[in-house]
Design an enzyme around this catalytic site. Structure first.
Site, PDB file in Angstrom:
ATOM      1  CG  ASP A  32      -2.300   0.782   0.873  1.00 18.93           C
ATOM      2  OD1 ASP A  32      -3.066   0.190   0.839  1.00 18.93           O
ATOM      3  OD2 ASP A  32      -2.242   2.147   0.973  1.00 18.93           O
ATOM      4  NE  ARG A 157     -21.999 -13.649   2.024  1.00 19.29           N
ATOM      5  CZ  ARG A 157     -22.660 -14.727   2.641  1.00 19.29           C
ATOM      6  NH1 ARG A 157     -23.775 -14.623   2.809  1.00 19.29           N
ATOM      7  NH2 ARG A 157     -21.945 -15.682   3.349  1.00 19.29           N
ATOM      8  CD  GLU A 158     -17.916  -4.064   3.450  1.00 23.38           C
ATOM      9  OE1 GLU A 158     -18.263  -3.578   4.599  1.00 23.38           O
ATOM     10  OE2 GLU A 158     -18.148  -3.384   2.186  1.00 23.38           O
ATOM     11  CG  PHE A 255     -29.042 -11.405  -1.457  1.00 23.47           C
ATOM     12  CD1 PHE A 255     -28.458  -9.838  -1.197  1.00 23.47           C
ATOM     13  CD2 PHE A 255     -28.154 -12.565  -1.305  1.00 23.47           C
ATOM     14  CE1 PHE A 255     -27.229  -9.765  -0.945  1.00 23.47           C
ATOM     15  CE2 PHE A 255     -26.998 -12.246  -1.152  1.00 23.47           C
ATOM     16  CZ  PHE A 255     -26.444 -10.957  -0.763  1.00 23.47           C
ATOM     17  CE  LYS A 257     -35.143  -9.884   8.087  1.00 24.43           C
ATOM     18  NZ  LYS A 257     -36.039 -10.795   8.521  1.00 24.43           N
ATOM     19  N   GLY A 259     -36.260  -4.543   3.569  1.00 27.77           N
ATOM     20  CA  GLY A 259     -35.585  -3.552   4.613  1.00 27.77           C
ATOM     21  C   GLY A 259     -35.582  -2.068   3.976  1.00 27.77           C
ATOM     22  CB  CYS A 266     -20.561  -4.242  -3.886  1.00 23.54           C
ATOM     23  SG  CYS A 266     -18.923  -4.829  -3.267  1.00 23.54           S
ATOM     24  CE  LYS A 327     -23.635  -7.418   5.217  1.00 21.86           C
ATOM     25  NZ  LYS A 327     -23.104  -8.396   4.395  1.00 21.86           N
TER      26      LYS A 327
END
Length: 484
Positions: A32, A157-158, A255, A257, A259, A266, A327
């Site tokens: 980095d 997925r985070e 997916f 759900k 909300g 993303c 999330k």
């Protein structure tokens, strides 16, 4: 067989991928250009929040399979594969992905290649990007050296990224080079040996797979959100509807759900980029466009729900908000539905105090006018309503009776359907509003008197609760010391 790998970029994708590849037994160095970030990593401090990442990094640093460096020229020498894992945000003022960081890495890596190397694009990029990476690298390549490009999109997925990497639904890479394909197969051989699918394709196919997958999931969320709106009108329950249709193997439960809409690093930028790419090639993308529009409108629908729960106006109301990140189980606030909703509430005169378990560093910059509480009680104290905006598991472990005790008016607007309605009401909340189900009239447990709304100090504990002197003293201590 171990592969010598360099990864340029220690953000979410780069750091998780580097740690996981090291765990698979490869020799990995993560690079980095941010000295503070590399210093933190070398001292065991993670620049991102991801469950289990600190332990994974620490273990592989001790094993000697994972290192961190600021020196890109030295670090890419002798590497069989160099992964590009830098950001591709939406270009300012357009829907297109900003590829300047990807191309900058290609320019910096190419002159330092000293043996055949695969230049692997891990960043999410539009179709055609890897061909451009190849052209850029060819211009900068040292005489006598050779390389090939490969597209290797991530599907992390985070909040569950390590699990997704180590136990993937599939691994996808695309390349035109047999030598590059051989190296990519060696990299992912440990996963293939464990039975996980490794799909080799053309470069363009791999690029499209990533965008097509994310856009499809975004469409799925927007779809169930609109079904939730219908359920509220006709008296159906969207959670049961989702369960019923999700049992169909052609659809699946993931997916579905309902909300406050999708956000994060993303879906927003990837759907916009796919739309822009299709537009450039004069290909209609009506379904994706509709999903984007539905998601943009979702904030207004959620705001109206909050306002209705507050008696028709949020002006002057004190609102407790649980969740700032897009999330649960992540500290990422990028394009979080919470941000837009809170801004709308502020514009209409609400006073917001929020609590998020990750204490996201970006909160103060993105929402400078709200209060940030250190605990759930700190957010709920004296509030006129509690709004659940993020699906943090931590919230389901809260003592709802204690939260309602501290509120001026115990109203809950659960935009994630985290709680059972009966349990919420039995805990002292006089009103519970959720997504995708018709709101019934107020119900109060026997002996639980409704408190006067908008009282600005905590009212007496309802008579159905019995508190001894020690609990009363403990509560006074919390009120005196709560950090906001």
């Amino acid at each position: 067989m171990s592969v010598r790998i360099a990864i340029v970029g220690t953000g979410y994708v780069g750091l998780v991928s580097g740690a996981c590849l090291a765990e698979l037994g490869h020799d990995v160095i993560c690079i980095d250009n941010d000295p503070a970030k590399i210093d933190a990593l070398n001292n065991g401090r993670m620049p991102i929040y991801e469950p289990g990442l600190d332990e994974l990094v620490s273990r592989n640093v001790k094993r000697g399979t994972l290192r961190f460096s600021l020196d890109l020229p030295a670090s890419v020498k002798g590497r069989e594969a160099v992964f590009i894992a830098v950001g591709t945000p939406s270009h300012p003022g357009t829907d297109r992905a900003d590829l300047r960081y990807v191309m900058a890495v290609a320019e910096q890596v190419a002159p330092n290649i000293d043996a055949f190397t695969v230049l692997v694009t891990k960043s999410t990029v539009p179709v055609g990007t890897n061909r451009e990476v190849q052209r850029v690298a060819e211009r900068c390549l040292a005489p006598g050296q050779s390389f090939a490009v490969a597209s290797n999109p991530e599907f992390l997925r985070e909040g569950s990224a390590i699990e997704d990497f180590m136990h993937p639904d599939r691994v996808v890479f695309g390349t035109d080079s047999e030598a590059a394909a051989a190296i990519m197969r060696r990299i992912y051989a440990p996963l293939a040996q464990n039975g996980y699918e490794v799909l080799a394709t053309e470069i363009e196919t791999a690029e499209v797979i990533k965008y097509a997958a994310n856009a499809f999931l975004a469409v799925k969320i927007s779809y169930i959100n609109e079904i939730a709106d219908l359920c509220e009108v006709v008296g159906a329950d969207v959670d049961r509807v989702a369960a019923g249709i999700g049992l169909d193997r052609r659809i699946g439960a993931a997916f579905l759900k309902a909300g406050p809409g999708w956000g994060g690093s993303c879906f927003p930028k990837d759907t916009r980029a796919l739309k822009a790419t299709a537009s450039e090639h004069i290909v209609p993308m009506r379904i994706v466009e509709a999903a984007i529009e539905a998601n943009a409108n979702r904030k207004t629908v959620m705001f109206d729900k909050i306002e209705a729960a507050c008696g028709g106006s949020v002006a002057g109301r004190r609102l407790a908000v649980f969740g700032l990140t897009f999330k649960g189980q992540t500290d990422d606030m990028r394009e979080s539905p919470s941000v837009g909703l809170i801004q709308m509430l502020e514009q209409r005169g609400a006073k917001v105090r929020a609590y998020d378990p990750s204490r996201p560093a970006e909160a103060a910059r993105m929402l400078p006018n709200i209060g940030i509480a250190a605990t759930p009680i700190g957010a709920a104290r004296s509030a006129d309503a509690l709004v659940i905006l993020t699906d943090w598991k931590d919230f389901t472990e809260c003592n709802l009776g204690e939260l309602s005790d501290y509120m001026a008016d115990p109203v809950m607007v659960d935009l994630r359907n985290l709680f059972d309605e009966d349990a919420v009401r039995e805990s002292g909340f006089r009103q519970y509003v959720r997504i995708g189900r018709k709101t019934v009239g107020e119900r109060r447990a026997p002996g639980n008197e409704r408190r006067a709304p908008r009282t600005r100090v905590p009212l007496a504990v309802p008579s159905r609760h019995v508190h001894d002197k020690a609990r009363a003293e403990a509560r006074s201590t919390v009120e005196a010391s709560e950090a906001v």
